[in-house]
Design an enzyme around this catalytic site. Structure first.
Site, short mmCIF file in Angstrom:
data_model
loop_
_atom_site.label_atom_id
_atom_site.label_comp_id
_atom_site.label_asym_id
_atom_site.label_seq_id
_atom_site.Cartn_x
_atom_site.Cartn_y
_atom_site.Cartn_z
N HIS A 18 18.27 -13.70 13.69
CA HIS A 18 18.61 -12.26 13.74
C HIS A 18 17.92 -11.57 14.91
O HIS A 18 18.52 -10.76 15.62
CB HIS A 18 18.14 -11.56 12.45
CG HIS A 18 18.87 -11.94 11.20
ND1 HIS A 18 18.22 -12.24 10.03
CD2 HIS A 18 20.19 -12.06 10.94
CE1 HIS A 18 19.11 -12.52 9.09
NE2 HIS A 18 20.32 -12.42 9.61
N LYS A 42 25.42 -11.46 -2.74
CA LYS A 42 24.21 -12.27 -2.64
C LYS A 42 23.13 -11.71 -3.57
O LYS A 42 23.01 -10.48 -3.69
CB LYS A 42 23.68 -12.24 -1.19
CG LYS A 42 24.64 -12.88 -0.19
CD LYS A 42 24.09 -12.79 1.23
CE LYS A 42 25.04 -13.46 2.22
NZ LYS A 42 24.61 -13.26 3.62
N ARG A 95 27.14 -18.60 14.02
CA ARG A 95 26.47 -19.89 14.16
C ARG A 95 27.41 -21.07 14.06
O ARG A 95 27.12 -22.15 14.54
CB ARG A 95 25.39 -20.05 13.07
CG ARG A 95 24.23 -19.10 13.21
CD ARG A 95 23.47 -19.00 11.91
NE ARG A 95 24.37 -18.51 10.87
CZ ARG A 95 24.00 -18.20 9.64
NH1 ARG A 95 22.76 -18.35 9.27
NH2 ARG A 95 24.88 -17.75 8.76
N SER A 132 19.03 -16.71 6.32
CA SER A 132 18.15 -16.06 5.35
C SER A 132 18.17 -16.81 4.02
O SER A 132 17.15 -16.91 3.35
CB SER A 132 18.60 -14.61 5.11
OG SER A 132 18.44 -13.84 6.27
O1 PNS Z 1 24.03 -10.62 6.43
P1 PNS Z 1 25.34 -10.60 5.68
O2 PNS Z 1 25.10 -10.66 4.19
O3 PNS Z 1 26.27 -11.67 6.15
O4 PNS Z 1 26.00 -9.17 6.00
C1 PNS Z 1 27.28 -8.87 5.49
C2 PNS Z 1 27.60 -7.39 5.66
C3 PNS Z 1 26.55 -6.54 4.97
C4 PNS Z 1 27.61 -7.05 7.13
C5 PNS Z 1 28.99 -7.18 5.02
O5 PNS Z 1 28.90 -7.46 3.65
C6 PNS Z 1 29.55 -5.80 5.25
O6 PNS Z 1 30.08 -5.52 6.30
N1 PNS Z 1 29.42 -4.91 4.25
C7 PNS Z 1 29.89 -3.53 4.39
C8 PNS Z 1 30.98 -3.20 3.37
C9 PNS Z 1 32.28 -2.78 4.03
O7 PNS Z 1 32.34 -1.87 4.83
N2 PNS Z 1 33.36 -3.53 3.67
C10 PNS Z 1 34.72 -3.26 4.15
C11 PNS Z 1 35.08 -3.80 5.51
S1 PNS Z 1 34.77 -5.50 5.79
#
Ligand code: PNS
Length: 163
Positions: A18, A42, A95, A132
């Site tokens: 990150h 998660k 990745r 993570s």
């Molecule tokens: O580190 P992660 O868990 O892969 O992050 C995922 C994250 C938080 C970026 C993803 O879950 C997200 O974009 N959440 C926001 C919710 C949202 O706006 N959803 C609708 C469009 S995709």
């Protein structure tokens, strides 16, 4: 006009992978918002405020140059935050093909919802295997996570409970 980008994620906890993406994004844009978002898919290790604090300390320790804001978002769509702060770009680290499959639909939906584009950065190969979830697992079983996370995170996770 400032080019503002949001680097969203669970960051539970922030890893060296990150931090690499944050540093490179900070070099590409005038202002970066590292946004800690709760991911309901998660199970969480750290409270959101703790994740924000660890990211802030890791960025300070790494002396990442540029304007980097660390904050969290818990209400509404990710693109609503982008619109609120004037950001037109999301930055994500990719990745593997698994990440491509996971991120592609979200990138398309976010562009459809609000015209927010997603920029994908390939990892430094040194961090390509770091996640993570791996760190949470190694940490919960008492292993050494220091090769995978900023020093401040390793110290926090490896401190005796209550310290
Ligand atoms: O580190 P992660 O868990 O892969 O992050 C995922 C994250 C938080 C970026 C993803 O879950 C997200 O974009 N959440 C926001 C919710 C949202 O706006 N959803 C609708 C469009 S995709």
């Amino acid at each position: 006009m400032s080019r503002i980008a949001v680097v969203p994620g669970s960051f539970d906890p922030v890893t060296l992978g990150h931090l690499d993406v944050i540093e490179r994004a900070a070099g590409l844009f005038d202002e970066i918002h590292v946004l800690v978002v709760h991911n309901p898919d998660k199970s969480a290790l750290l409270p959101i405020a703790q994740r924000v604090s660890l990211i802030e300390q890791a960025i300070a320790d790494a002396r990442i140059p540029g304007k980097v804001i660390v904050t969290s978002w818990s209400v509404g769509l990710l693109v609503d935050y982008c619109t609120d702060v004037g950001a037109s770009v999301l930055v994500k680290g990719i990745r593997s093909q698994v990440d491509v499959a996971y991120e592609t639909p979200m990138a398309i939906v976010n562009r459809n919802l609000a015209g927010v584009e997603t920029v994908f950065l390939l990892p430094d190969p040194a961090h390509a295997h770091v996640s993570s979830s791996l760190v949470r697992q190694v940490s919960s079983l008492g292993g050494d996570v220091s090769p995978y996370v900023p020093r401040v995170v390793a110290d926090f996770l490896q401190a005796p409970a209550g310290v």
